[in-house]
Design a protein around this motif. Structure first.
Motif, PDB file in Angstrom:
ATOM      1  N   GLY A 138     -61.425  28.772  16.057  1.00 17.36           N
ATOM      2  CA  GLY A 138     -60.775  29.696  15.133  1.00 17.36           C
ATOM      3  C   GLY A 138     -60.321  30.982  15.799  1.00 17.36           C
ATOM      4  N   SER A 139     -60.020  30.920  17.086  1.00 19.41           N
ATOM      5  CA  SER A 139     -59.615  32.119  17.831  1.00 19.41           C
ATOM      6  C   SER A 139     -58.121  32.097  18.105  1.00 19.41           C
ATOM      7  N   GLU A 140     -57.372  32.951  17.394  1.00 18.31           N
ATOM      8  CA  GLU A 140     -55.931  33.019  17.610  1.00 18.31           C
ATOM      9  C   GLU A 140     -55.602  33.697  18.934  1.00 18.31           C
ATOM     10  N   VAL A 141     -56.477  34.603  19.382  1.00 19.72           N
ATOM     11  CA  VAL A 141     -56.249  35.251  20.673  1.00 19.72           C
ATOM     12  C   VAL A 141     -56.306  34.227  21.795  1.00 19.72           C
ATOM     13  N   ALA A 170     -46.070  30.975  21.137  1.00 18.97           N
ATOM     14  CA  ALA A 170     -46.938  32.030  21.652  1.00 18.97           C
ATOM     15  C   ALA A 170     -46.508  33.397  21.129  1.00 18.97           C
ATOM     16  N   LEU A 171     -45.201  33.674  21.139  1.00 17.03           N
ATOM     17  CA  LEU A 171     -44.725  34.977  20.671  1.00 17.03           C
ATOM     18  C   LEU A 171     -44.916  35.138  19.165  1.00 17.03           C
ATOM     19  N   LEU A 172     -44.799  34.039  18.440  1.00 18.38           N
ATOM     20  CA  LEU A 172     -45.050  34.090  16.990  1.00 18.38           C
ATOM     21  C   LEU A 172     -46.502  34.470  16.728  1.00 18.38           C
ATOM     22  N   LEU A 173     -47.417  33.904  17.514  1.00 18.53           N
ATOM     23  CA  LEU A 173     -48.830  34.266  17.402  1.00 18.53           C
ATOM     24  C   LEU A 173     -49.055  35.724  17.786  1.00 18.53           C
ATOM     25  N   LEU A 174     -48.399  36.153  18.854  1.00 15.52           N
ATOM     26  CA  LEU A 174     -48.609  37.505  19.356  1.00 15.52           C
ATOM     27  C   LEU A 174     -48.233  38.564  18.332  1.00 15.52           C
ATOM     28  N   GLN A 175     -47.248  38.273  17.502  1.00 17.05           N
ATOM     29  CA  GLN A 175     -46.834  39.234  16.477  1.00 17.05           C
ATOM     30  C   GLN A 175     -47.980  39.597  15.538  1.00 17.05           C
ATOM     31  N   THR A 176     -48.858  38.657  15.299  1.00 14.88           N
ATOM     32  CA  THR A 176     -49.936  38.885  14.326  1.00 14.88           C
ATOM     33  C   THR A 176     -51.245  39.340  14.967  1.00 14.88           C
ATOM     34  N   ILE A 177     -51.386  39.168  16.282  1.00 12.55           N
ATOM     35  CA  ILE A 177     -52.681  39.457  16.922  1.00 12.55           C
ATOM     36  C   ILE A 177     -52.561  40.491  18.041  1.00 12.55           C
ATOM     37  N   ALA A 182     -54.812  43.648  22.583  1.00 14.45           N
ATOM     38  CA  ALA A 182     -54.943  44.934  23.268  1.00 14.45           C
ATOM     39  C   ALA A 182     -56.403  45.344  23.382  1.00 14.45           C
ATOM     40  N   ARG A 183     -57.158  45.106  22.303  1.00 11.93           N
ATOM     41  CA  ARG A 183     -58.584  45.478  22.340  1.00 11.93           C
ATOM     42  C   ARG A 183     -59.365  44.575  23.285  1.00 11.93           C
ATOM     43  N   ALA A 184     -59.023  43.291  23.306  1.00 12.81           N
ATOM     44  CA  ALA A 184     -59.791  42.339  24.105  1.00 12.81           C
ATOM     45  C   ALA A 184     -59.447  42.392  25.579  1.00 12.81           C
ATOM     46  N   TYR A 185     -58.173  42.662  25.891  1.00 13.00           N
ATOM     47  CA  TYR A 185     -57.742  42.545  27.282  1.00 13.00           C
ATOM     48  C   TYR A 185     -57.165  43.822  27.849  1.00 13.00           C
TER      49      TYR A 185
END
Length: 334
Positions: A138-141, A170-177, A182-185
């Motif tokens: 369940g990890s979108e990141v 990937a870019l579609l996912l990035l829009q939401t996460i 930024a916090r994780a990496y």
């Protein structure tokens, strides 16, 4: 320094991996100590008790060693082999404790190593398994990074359409996460451009690789998509810089540049890519495309030298040389 950073990771500290870039030079004259500290950190990770924290420790250690190698450290040390060993150990530990998340992370980082060594098929297989485990966890990141690895692996195998589809996912996912990534990496020494910015440029480069001027027909649709990618990157970078929800609120009432009446006005899109610089020029409904052989690294260095020359060489004309390099890379082709 390396030992301190590794111990901080293993103990849950927040030292940034990117700090290694600065500390790397300090060890050029003390190579034996650098190797000793890396090996000591690896021993600490091996002795940790079984848990997801141990998985993270091993992954962090692998990234730390890998980053040292990518930083261009002069001393001889089998960076890839030791990173591989750390990631394999993390994979085994994830399997032992039944952690889909750790499994997905380990597979993806192993895939990155394979990708860098040109083993695209193996990287793709690991990316696909990482995608499956990311969904299970369940990890979108993690899913975003797995999709990104999938896209690059497919591109390396010359499967362009499949690679483009993976980039779009990937870019579609990035829009939401994006904030989660930024916090994780992200760190105090790494920007949005450095952390995930490359995906925009890799996607744009793959899109544009077969486009030739003058552009007509389907090529114009490709240019418009490339333009939207560049706009998306600039917007995301701005939001990351301000780290302010007000940017999102303002953005919600804005129109894209392509929706604004720009008749009589030229809008220049400069996209420094790994193998070239792409220039899109929009004038009203028209969109023109030019390229130069100047790479992103070369253009960035010329721009940096130009800025320093302006700031430091007061009373001289040395900055003219660098300004000409930037002009030739950006404006002359148009």
């Amino acid at each position: 320094v390396y030992k301190r950073q590794a111990q901080a990771y293993l103990g849950g500290g927040d030292y940034a991996i990117d700090d290694l870039r600065r500390h790397d030079e300090a060890y050029q004259d003390d190579l034996a100590r650098a190797r000793e500290d890396i090996d000591s950190a690896r021993s600490l990770a091996a002795k940790a008790s079984s848990s997801y924290d141990k998985v993270l420790s091993l992954l962090s250690l692998g990234k730390l060693i890998e980053r040292l190698g990518l930083a261009g450290t002069a001393f001889e040390y089998p960076f890839a082999d030791n990173s591989f060993a750390a990631y394999r150990a993390a994979l085994a530990e994830s399997n032992r404790i039944g952690s889909p998340l750790g499994y997905a992370q380990s597979l993806r980082l192993l895939g990155e190593l394979y990708l860098r060594s040109g083993r695209h098929s193996e990287a793709l297989a690991l990316a696909e398994t990482s995608r499956r485990e990311s969904r299970k966890a369940g990890s979108e990141v993690c899913l975003f990074f797995a999709e990104w690895l999938t896209a690059r692996s497919l591109a390396g195998l010359k499967k362009k359409e499949e690679a483009l589809a993976a980039f779009r996912r990937a870019l579609l996912l990035l829009q939401t996460i994006r904030s989660d990534v930024a916090r994780a990496y992200g760190t105090s020494t790494s920007s949005f451009r450095e952390t995930v910015g490359p995906i925009y440029f890799e996607f744009a480069e793959l899109l544009l690789e077969d486009v030739k001027s003058p552009v007509t027909g389907d090529g114009l649709a490709v240019l418009r998509e490339a333009r939207s990618i560049i706009e998306a990157f600039k917007s995301a970078e701005l939001e990351d810089y301000f780290k302010d929800d007000c940017v999102n609120l303002a953005k919600s009432s804005e129109s894209g540049v392509g929706e604004i009446d720009t008749s009589g006005t030229a809008i220049l899109y400069v996209s420094p890519l790994p193998s070239m610089t792409a220039i899109l020029v929009g004038i009203g409904d028209e969109l023109h495309y030019f390229t130069t052989d100047t790479t992103a690294a070369e253009l960035n260095e010329s721009a940096r030298q130009f800025r320093f020359a302006i700031e430091q060489d007061i009373g001289t004309f040395r900055h003219y040389d660098f300004s000409e390099e930037v002009y030739e890379a950006i404006l002359a082709p148009a």
